[in-house]
Design a protein around this motif. Structure first.
Motif, PDB file in Angstrom:
ATOM      1  N   THR A   1       0.837  -1.207   0.000  1.00 57.93           N
ATOM      2  CA  THR A   1       0.000   0.000   0.000  1.00 57.93           C
ATOM      3  C   THR A   1       0.872   1.257   0.000  1.00 57.93           C
ATOM      4  OG1 THR A   1      -1.725  -1.115   1.270  1.00 57.93           O
ATOM      5  CG2 THR A   1      -1.700   1.283   1.361  1.00 57.93           C
ATOM      6  N   ARG A   2       0.359   2.258  -0.668  1.00 55.98           N
ATOM      7  CA  ARG A   2       0.990   3.578  -0.563  1.00 55.98           C
ATOM      8  C   ARG A   2      -0.052   4.542  -0.019  1.00 55.98           C
ATOM      9  NH1 ARG A   2       6.155   3.431  -2.978  1.00 55.98           N
ATOM     10  NH2 ARG A   2       6.714   1.673  -1.694  1.00 55.98           N
ATOM     11  N   SER A   3       0.423   5.456   0.792  1.00 59.23           N
ATOM     12  CA  SER A   3      -0.531   6.381   1.394  1.00 59.23           C
ATOM     13  C   SER A   3      -0.101   7.831   1.227  1.00 59.23           C
ATOM     14  CB  SER A   3      -0.632   6.099   2.901  1.00 59.23           C
ATOM     15  OG  SER A   3      -1.049   4.764   3.105  1.00 59.23           O
ATOM     16  N   THR A   4      -1.091   8.639   0.994  1.00 61.77           N
ATOM     17  CA  THR A   4      -0.867  10.074   1.132  1.00 61.77           C
ATOM     18  C   THR A   4      -1.919  10.536   2.116  1.00 61.77           C
ATOM     19  OG1 THR A   4      -2.435  10.811  -0.531  1.00 61.77           O
ATOM     20  CG2 THR A   4      -0.234  10.201  -1.312  1.00 61.77           C
ATOM     21  N   ALA A   5      -1.929  11.799   2.444  1.00 63.80           N
ATOM     22  CA  ALA A   5      -2.914  12.297   3.389  1.00 63.80           C
ATOM     23  C   ALA A   5      -4.320  12.154   2.809  1.00 63.80           C
ATOM     24  CB  ALA A   5      -2.623  13.751   3.730  1.00 63.80           C
ATOM     25  N   ARG A   6      -4.403  12.204   1.471  1.00 63.82           N
ATOM     26  CA  ARG A   6      -5.724  12.198   0.834  1.00 63.82           C
ATOM     27  C   ARG A   6      -6.260  10.803   0.532  1.00 63.82           C
ATOM     28  NH1 ARG A   6      -4.100  17.074  -1.341  1.00 63.82           N
ATOM     29  NH2 ARG A   6      -5.624  18.702  -0.923  1.00 63.82           N
ATOM     30  N   PHE A   7      -5.329   9.856   0.284  1.00 65.77           N
ATOM     31  CA  PHE A   7      -5.829   8.527  -0.107  1.00 65.77           C
ATOM     32  C   PHE A   7      -4.828   7.444   0.268  1.00 65.77           C
ATOM     33  CE2 PHE A   7      -3.501  10.127  -3.837  1.00 65.77           C
ATOM     34  CZ  PHE A   7      -2.604   9.094  -4.044  1.00 65.77           C
ATOM     35  N   ASP A   8      -5.335   6.201   0.264  1.00 65.59           N
ATOM     36  CA  ASP A   8      -4.475   5.025   0.340  1.00 65.59           C
ATOM     37  C   ASP A   8      -4.747   4.227  -0.917  1.00 65.59           C
ATOM     38  OD1 ASP A   8      -3.817   5.723   2.973  1.00 65.59           O
ATOM     39  OD2 ASP A   8      -5.592   4.652   3.726  1.00 65.59           O
ATOM     40  N   VAL A   9      -3.713   3.623  -1.435  1.00 65.13           N
ATOM     41  CA  VAL A   9      -3.942   2.744  -2.580  1.00 65.13           C
ATOM     42  C   VAL A   9      -3.240   1.424  -2.304  1.00 65.13           C
ATOM     43  CG1 VAL A   9      -2.048   3.817  -3.865  1.00 65.13           C
ATOM     44  CG2 VAL A   9      -3.707   2.401  -5.067  1.00 65.13           C
ATOM     45  N   HIS A  10      -3.985   0.376  -2.557  1.00 67.73           N
ATOM     46  CA  HIS A  10      -3.479  -0.963  -2.263  1.00 67.73           C
ATOM     47  C   HIS A  10      -3.529  -1.779  -3.548  1.00 67.73           C
ATOM     48  CE1 HIS A  10      -2.952  -4.876  -0.576  1.00 67.73           C
ATOM     49  NE2 HIS A  10      -4.196  -5.245  -0.845  1.00 67.73           N
ATOM     50  N   VAL A  11      -2.403  -2.359  -3.919  1.00 69.75           N
ATOM     51  CA  VAL A  11      -2.378  -3.173  -5.123  1.00 69.75           C
ATOM     52  C   VAL A  11      -2.567  -4.629  -4.712  1.00 69.75           C
ATOM     53  CG1 VAL A  11      -0.895  -4.055  -6.972  1.00 69.75           C
ATOM     54  CG2 VAL A  11      -1.010  -1.615  -6.504  1.00 69.75           C
ATOM     55  N   ILE A  12      -3.546  -5.240  -5.329  1.00 66.63           N
ATOM     56  CA  ILE A  12      -3.871  -6.619  -4.965  1.00 66.63           C
ATOM     57  C   ILE A  12      -3.064  -7.563  -5.847  1.00 66.63           C
ATOM     58  CG2 ILE A  12      -5.723  -8.330  -4.776  1.00 66.63           C
ATOM     59  CD1 ILE A  12      -7.609  -5.771  -4.617  1.00 66.63           C
ATOM     60  N   TYR A  13      -2.143  -8.258  -5.193  1.00 62.69           N
ATOM     61  CA  TYR A  13      -1.241  -9.101  -5.966  1.00 62.69           C
ATOM     62  C   TYR A  13      -0.771 -10.234  -5.074  1.00 62.69           C
ATOM     63  CZ  TYR A  13       2.329 -10.130  -9.486  1.00 62.69           C
ATOM     64  OH  TYR A  13       3.091 -10.724 -10.449  1.00 62.69           O
ATOM     65  N   GLU A  14      -0.616 -11.396  -5.669  1.00 63.82           N
ATOM     66  CA  GLU A  14      -0.299 -12.557  -4.818  1.00 63.82           C
ATOM     67  C   GLU A  14       1.093 -12.468  -4.228  1.00 63.82           C
ATOM     68  OE1 GLU A  14       0.855 -13.902  -8.976  1.00 63.82           O
ATOM     69  OE2 GLU A  14      -0.566 -12.574  -8.008  1.00 63.82           O
ATOM     70  N   LYS A  15       2.025 -11.918  -4.996  1.00 63.72           N
ATOM     71  CA  LYS A  15       3.400 -11.816  -4.477  1.00 63.72           C
ATOM     72  C   LYS A  15       3.451 -10.863  -3.288  1.00 63.72           C
ATOM     73  CE  LYS A  15       6.403 -12.527  -8.387  1.00 63.72           C
ATOM     74  NZ  LYS A  15       7.217 -11.798  -9.335  1.00 63.72           N
ATOM     75  N   LYS A  16       4.266 -11.216  -2.345  1.00 68.61           N
ATOM     76  CA  LYS A  16       4.389 -10.341  -1.184  1.00 68.61           C
ATOM     77  C   LYS A  16       5.482  -9.315  -1.434  1.00 68.61           C
ATOM     78  CE  LYS A  16       1.304 -11.843   1.705  1.00 68.61           C
ATOM     79  NZ  LYS A  16       0.149 -11.518   0.829  1.00 68.61           N
ATOM     80  N   ILE A  17       5.247  -8.215  -0.835  1.00 66.99           N
ATOM     81  CA  ILE A  17       6.258  -7.172  -0.948  1.00 66.99           C
ATOM     82  C   ILE A  17       7.482  -7.579  -0.124  1.00 66.99           C
ATOM     83  CG2 ILE A  17       5.701  -5.728   1.062  1.00 66.99           C
ATOM     84  CD1 ILE A  17       5.518  -3.506  -1.343  1.00 66.99           C
ATOM     85  N   ASP A  18       8.618  -7.164  -0.540  1.00 68.16           N
ATOM     86  CA  ASP A  18       9.857  -7.450   0.192  1.00 68.16           C
ATOM     87  C   ASP A  18       9.814  -6.677   1.511  1.00 68.16           C
ATOM     88  OD1 ASP A  18      12.361  -7.457   1.284  1.00 68.16           O
ATOM     89  OD2 ASP A  18      13.412  -7.233  -0.624  1.00 68.16           O
ATOM     90  N   ALA A  19       9.486  -7.387   2.589  1.00 65.90           N
ATOM     91  CA  ALA A  19       9.219  -6.719   3.863  1.00 65.90           C
ATOM     92  C   ALA A  19      10.414  -5.924   4.365  1.00 65.90           C
ATOM     93  CB  ALA A  19       8.798  -7.744   4.915  1.00 65.90           C
ATOM     94  N   ALA A  20      11.585  -6.502   4.252  1.00 64.13           N
ATOM     95  CA  ALA A  20      12.778  -5.804   4.737  1.00 64.13           C
ATOM     96  C   ALA A  20      12.981  -4.494   3.988  1.00 64.13           C
ATOM     97  CB  ALA A  20      14.003  -6.703   4.590  1.00 64.13           C
ATOM     98  N   ALA A  21      12.863  -4.581   2.650  1.00 65.35           N
ATOM     99  CA  ALA A  21      13.059  -3.377   1.831  1.00 65.35           C
ATOM    100  C   ALA A  21      11.981  -2.347   2.142  1.00 65.35           C
ATOM    101  CB  ALA A  21      13.040  -3.738   0.353  1.00 65.35           C
ATOM    102  N   GLU A  22      10.759  -2.828   2.305  1.00 65.31           N
ATOM    103  CA  GLU A  22       9.646  -1.929   2.597  1.00 65.31           C
ATOM    104  C   GLU A  22       9.854  -1.253   3.960  1.00 65.31           C
ATOM    105  OE1 GLU A  22       7.539  -0.856   0.714  1.00 65.31           O
ATOM    106  OE2 GLU A  22       5.805  -0.144   1.839  1.00 65.31           O
ATOM    107  N   CYS A  23      10.352  -2.001   4.914  1.00 65.02           N
ATOM    108  CA  CYS A  23      10.639  -1.419   6.228  1.00 65.02           C
ATOM    109  C   CYS A  23      11.699  -0.317   6.108  1.00 65.02           C
ATOM    110  CB  CYS A  23      11.152  -2.495   7.189  1.00 65.02           C
ATOM    111  SG  CYS A  23       9.827  -3.493   7.893  1.00 65.02           S
ATOM    112  N   GLU A  24      12.703  -0.640   5.342  1.00 68.44           N
ATOM    113  CA  GLU A  24      13.774   0.316   5.122  1.00 68.44           C
ATOM    114  C   GLU A  24      13.218   1.622   4.550  1.00 68.44           C
ATOM    115  OE1 GLU A  24      17.367   1.570   5.757  1.00 68.44           O
ATOM    116  OE2 GLU A  24      16.621  -0.406   6.352  1.00 68.44           O
ATOM    117  N   ARG A  25      12.378   1.437   3.525  1.00 72.14           N
ATOM    118  CA  ARG A  25      11.782   2.594   2.863  1.00 72.14           C
ATOM    119  C   ARG A  25      10.908   3.384   3.841  1.00 72.14           C
ATOM    120  NH1 ARG A  25       7.472   4.451   0.609  1.00 72.14           N
ATOM    121  NH2 ARG A  25       6.194   2.704   1.256  1.00 72.14           N
ATOM    122  N   LEU A  26      10.109   2.633   4.612  1.00 73.87           N
ATOM    123  CA  LEU A  26       9.207   3.290   5.558  1.00 73.87           C
ATOM    124  C   LEU A  26       9.982   4.037   6.642  1.00 73.87           C
ATOM    125  CD1 LEU A  26       6.472   0.545   5.874  1.00 73.87           C
ATOM    126  CD2 LEU A  26       6.080   2.919   5.202  1.00 73.87           C
TER     127      LEU A  26
END
Length: 932
Positions: A849-874
RNA sequence: GGGCGGUUAGCUCAGUUGGUUAGAGCGUCUCGCUUACACCGAGAAGGCCGCAGGUUCGAGUCCUGCACUGCCCACCA
């Protein structure tokens, strides 16, 4: 003239053939010729003089840079309805040309002196006829929109007559005089040169100390007086020793004499302020014929002037035993002899500023000779006032100070040159000694009646004639209609290197000779100049451009071998791309480091435009065959006046968000570009157009309308018509910077039947406030945000590029939700998603999911996001958010800030804080979910 | 000796009157020839804005000093 049919446009842009064809067309059709306007002319006028290149020159990057800027300004004015006059020409360039021909003669084993003056001058004319047009020919290839019908050469008969007229008038006013004076002399060029033509160079030299025996020393102990000099050979011409009257050390020597070593001549010790007690020994040798300071001192004390050298800087008979020696050989000999006689008592290292001839690099010799001078003060006073008062403005502003400082400290100008190529001084010498200054050769001497009159052999400094060009090119001294309409020039664009040589002289001459001139009142007021403005000035505005360097910021020079040949660059990347490069880098006051990789990028830009055009034509043929641009933009006739006709995008109808958005962006761009050009911010103008065309029009608008274009029926036709209208307007906006490609596509859009002969004669787009929409811009920003977020997620999820995925959306408020629903097709297309549903609750916790103050968008996909990389980014994102919150809080709790900052700034920070708080919460919850 | 300018991402440079999280092109990395464009598209990484002080609620932006680096002007022997 053949225009390619739209469908024949090749896949990539090939500038070569296209540019050559249009450059020739513009000249053949005389599109930029501006004949003398008839009585009753009321259009605004824009006059610009091309700084004339030397006839000896060939086009270099500096010329192209200058001409690109001028052409942009000129085309811009012309398209805004100004009666625009841009006058080209070449300069006879006295010394440079004479040197060139002398060299040519040398290869034939001939010498100027042997040929005689008449034959030599004829030979230079031959050379000029053969090669002199080269640089103008090269200019034609650049497409410079000058009036070729008015091309001049500074030695044309009419201009020469004006030069004589000026000389005679100045002489009659007592502002030209002839005097024996110490001047800068180039022994190689064998002529006097002005102060400006001397370049000072710091070199490590020596300071020699020489002692002169004092005559009549009491007692039997010989007393000496020691002086220091950097040019010991000149001591042969010493006619005094000076000490300062206040200098206690020498009080007892006042009125005594010394015996000049080597020459055994008695010379007096004088007291003069020339000698400064602090410097050296406090005593100074005085050589009136070889040093400007000494010359002045010599006049004060009535000293003898002993000229030691001939025109080649070879010692003459006055140098006694040293006669016939070159100055430097003489120097060594003198030093040796002084040492032998025990007169040389010191030798110190000393850095000195050596004066060298600007043209040939030879060390200049101060030389006593009879020359013609202009008494400059009266002219300079007026020239100072013209700039001080704002009658003439200078951009960038720091050159104003530089100009004023120079003008306030100006010295009389030596205008005679001992050359053969140039305007011969209109003075005739009679055997009786009388000198007659006249417009034409007099029949007999006014004083003695003798008929044996010989014209002065000197010619005038080249800058004397070029300084007159702003009015002589318009027909002066005749009171012409051209002068009435086109003088003063609106603008002068030139390099800082000729600020004093040329610009300063034009201002002095213009203000003096055009004193009392009044521009046609109707034209003047139409041009936007208040009636109170003085019209004697040669031009109202000056824009000083900087230097073009190579990619490593080195000055381009033949000896370094780093000269970039513009014609070569043009050959490879196209004139438009090269022009764009120069314009995009032309920030006022900054040198341009010409970097080919930039040009490569702008060639890509041209290609981008080209392909956007192909796309447009493709769709026109398919959706609306025969469609031509509509609206007032296409109805502009030659020389329109500015007005509503040029506002906004004519014929554009807004039915969708992207329509409203792009129209708004276009108008804002037009507004910014006009503003930028008004203040010579070429780089800003170029970049604004680039960003609009590529970043907004191509990247977003074209993509957004594809789905509409692909439908059947009315919507596609409207989209197509809009595309055509917008494209046509954008071409006009770009035309001054990229004249060729815009001309080509523009004609193609009209299928060879354009409403005027050239896009250059169409109206320049002006912003239409009514077409600017903040709402459309902010809505579009949300959509763009959403689309980029989804693309981003897809990339991180490594979704197969071709695979469409569904997405889930949460909109914080209903208007955003409505916006997304309305633009669902566009979002799906641009983000490559397939269907999206709305969620009633925030999605921020979900992993992909990506979020801005105005909206959230979630892409529905079977593959999981790379949690470590996503944590890093977050983590990074959170850090930024928190920094923002901290700094915002600091401001909002600061009483001083709340009290003093403008309301909108405070408001912005409040809103930002709210958004940051939302973002922070979303980021945290997601991190928790991911277990970061 | 005077005066002026520059120092911002690996490179070349923007950043108008001080105001949200400092931009672009090129280069780099990851994907992709999706029928305008591979001279292309999508995404990403990358910056104590030369150093040290000061003014200000707030400084890349204004002031002072310093360092480095250009340029112009200047008759000090």
């Amino acid at each position: 003239m053949l225009f390619p049919m739209p469908h024949e446009l090749p896949k990539s842009y090939e500038p070569g053939a296209i540019e050559k064809r249009w450059a020739e067309y513009w000249i053949e059709e005389k599109l930029f010729s501006t004949p003398t306007p008839a009585e009753g002319e009321t259009r605004p006028v824009f006059t610009l003089l091309l700084p004339p290149p030397n006839v000896t020159g060939s086009l270099h990057m500096g010329h192209m840079f200058e001409q690109t800027q001028m052409d942009i300004i000129v085309r811009w004015h012309r398209m805004r309805g100004f009666l625009t006059l841009w006058i080209p020409g070449t300069d006879h360039a006295g010394i440079a040309t004479q040197l060139m021909v002398e060299r040519q003669l040398a290869t034939e084993g001939k010498k100027r002196a042997e040929m005689g003056r008449e034959k030599f001058v004829e030979r230079v004319w031959e050379w000029k006829r053969e090669y002199g047009g080269r640089i103008l020919g090269q200019m034609k290839r650049l497409g410079a929109s000058v009036d070729w019908d008015r091309e001049y050469f500074t030695m044309d008969e009419n201009l020469s007559r004006a030069v004589r007229e000026v000389f005679v008038r100045l002489y009659e006013e007592g502002l030209i005089y002839r005097a024996k004076y110490i001047v800068n002399w180039c022994p190689r060029c064998e002529t006097a040169i002005s102060d400006l033509e001397v370049k000072h160079e710091e070199v490590a030299g020596k300071l020699w100390e020489i002692r002169y025996p004092v005559i009549g020393t009491p007692g039997n102990k010989q007393e000496f007086i020691t002086v220091a000099t950097t040019r010991p050979e000149t001591m042969l011409g010493d006619t005094a020793i000076a000490v300062n009257v206040k200098d206690e050390r020498y009080k007892h020597l006042h009125g005594k004499k010394v015996l000049l070593p080597l020459m055994n001549r008695e010379i007096p010790i004088i007291t003069d302020e020339l000698a400064q007690p602090e410097f050296g020994t406090g005593a100074v040798k005085v050589t009136p014929a070889h040093d400007p300071n000494d010359f002045q001192a010599g006049l004060r004390h009535n000293l003898l002037q002993i000229d030691l050298m001939d025109e080649h800087a070879v010692m003459n008979a006055n140098a006694g035993p040293y006669a016939g020696l070159d100055r430097y050989v003489a120097r060594r000999r003198v030093l040796a002899d002084l040492a032998a006689g025990n007169f040389l008592v010191g030798e110190k290292e000393h850095t000195l500023a050596l004066g060298k001839c600007d043209r040939c690099g030879t060390v200049v010799e101060p030389r006593l000779s009879t020359q013609w001078f202009i008494k400059i003060k009266p002219l300079a006073d007026r020239a100072v006032k013209a700039v001080e008062s704002g009658e003439i403005t200078i951009v960038p502003e720091n050159y104003r100070t530089i100009y004023l400082n120079w003008m306030r400290n100006i010295h009389d100008w030596c205008i005679s040159r001992q050359l053969w190529w140039g305007h011969r001084i209109p003075a005739w010498h009679c055997a009786c000694g009388e000198i007659i200054v006249a417009r034409e050769a007099p029949a007999k001497c006014a004083k003695c009646g003798g008929g044996e009159l010989k014209q002065d052999t000197d010619v005038l400094d080249t800058w004397f004639s070029s300084g007159l060009l702003p009015f002589t090119t318009l027909g002066w001294p005749e009171k012409t209609r051209d002068l009435e309409v086109f003088y003063p020039n609106a603008l002068m664009i030139t390099g800082f290197d000729i600020l004093f040589f040329w610009l300063a002289r034009m201002i002095m001459f213009g203000c003096h000779f055009m004193q009392g001139h009044e521009q046609n009142a109707a034209v003047k007021s139409a041009s936007g100049d208040s009636a109170a403005k003085n019209d004697s000035v040669p031009f109202r505005h000056v824009y000083i451009h900087m230097l073009v360097r190579d990619a490593d910021r080195q000055k381009m020079s033949k000896t370094k071998g780093n000269v970039v040949d513009p014609l070569d660059v043009i050959q490879r990347f196209g004139t438009d791309a090269t022009r764009f490069t120069l314009a995009a880098m032309a920030a006022p006051g900054t040198d341009v480091a010409f970097n080919e990789s930039r040009t490569e990028g702008y060639r890509a830009f041209a290609n981008k435009i080209w392909n956007a055009a192909r796309f447009m034509f493709m769709n026109v043929e398919r959706v609306a065959p025969g469609l031509r641009p509509r609206g007032t933009g296409s109805e502009i006739r030659r020389y329109t006046s500015t007005g509503d006709a040029s506002k906004g995008v004519p014929g554009f109808t807004t039915s969708t968000l992207e329509d409203r958005w792009v129209l708004s962006r276009f108008n804002r761009t037009a507004n910014d570009v006009n503003d930028a050009l008004q203040t010579f911010r070429f780089h800003e103008a170029a970049n604004k157009i680039y960003d609009f065309f590529w970043g907004e029009f191509c990247d977003w608008y074209l993509e957004l309308i594809k789905s509409r274009l692909n439908t059947e029926g009315e919507a596609a036709k409207i989209a197509c018509a809009n595309l055509v209208s917008l494209f046509e307007a954008a071409l006009r906006l770009l035309h001054p910077v990229m004249p060729f490609i815009t001309e080509e596509i523009w004609h193609a859009m009209y299928d060879g039947k354009p409403p005027s002969q050239s896009i250059a004669l169409a109206a320049y787009p002006q912003a239409d406030e009514a077409q600017i929409s903040l709402a459309a811009e902010s809505d579009m920003a949300i959509l763009q945000d959403l689309i980029v977020s989804i693309r981003n997620l897809r990339a991180e999820l490594k979704v197969e590029p071709k695979e469409k995925v569904p997405a889930q959306l949460f909109a914080a408020d209903s208007s955003v939700r409505a916006l997304m629903q309305e633009n669902q097709t566009a979002i799906e297309r641009l983000a490559n998603v397939e269907g999206f549903q709305f969620s009633e609750a925030s999605l921020s916790k979900l992993p992909s999911t990506r979020s801005t103050a105005r909206f959230d968008v979630h892409v529905i996909y079977e593959k999981k996001i790379d949690a470590a990389a996503e944590c890093e980014r977050l983590k990074k994102e959170l850090e930024k958010i928190e920094n923002g919150i901290v700094s915002g809080q600091k401001q909002l709790t600061n009483q001083g800030f709340l009290a003093k900052a403008p309301a909108n700034v405070v408001e912005n920070i409040r809103r930002q804080q709210q958004e940051l708080a939302i973002l922070k919460e979303k980021a945290l919850s997601k991190m928790k979910e991911l277990g970061c």
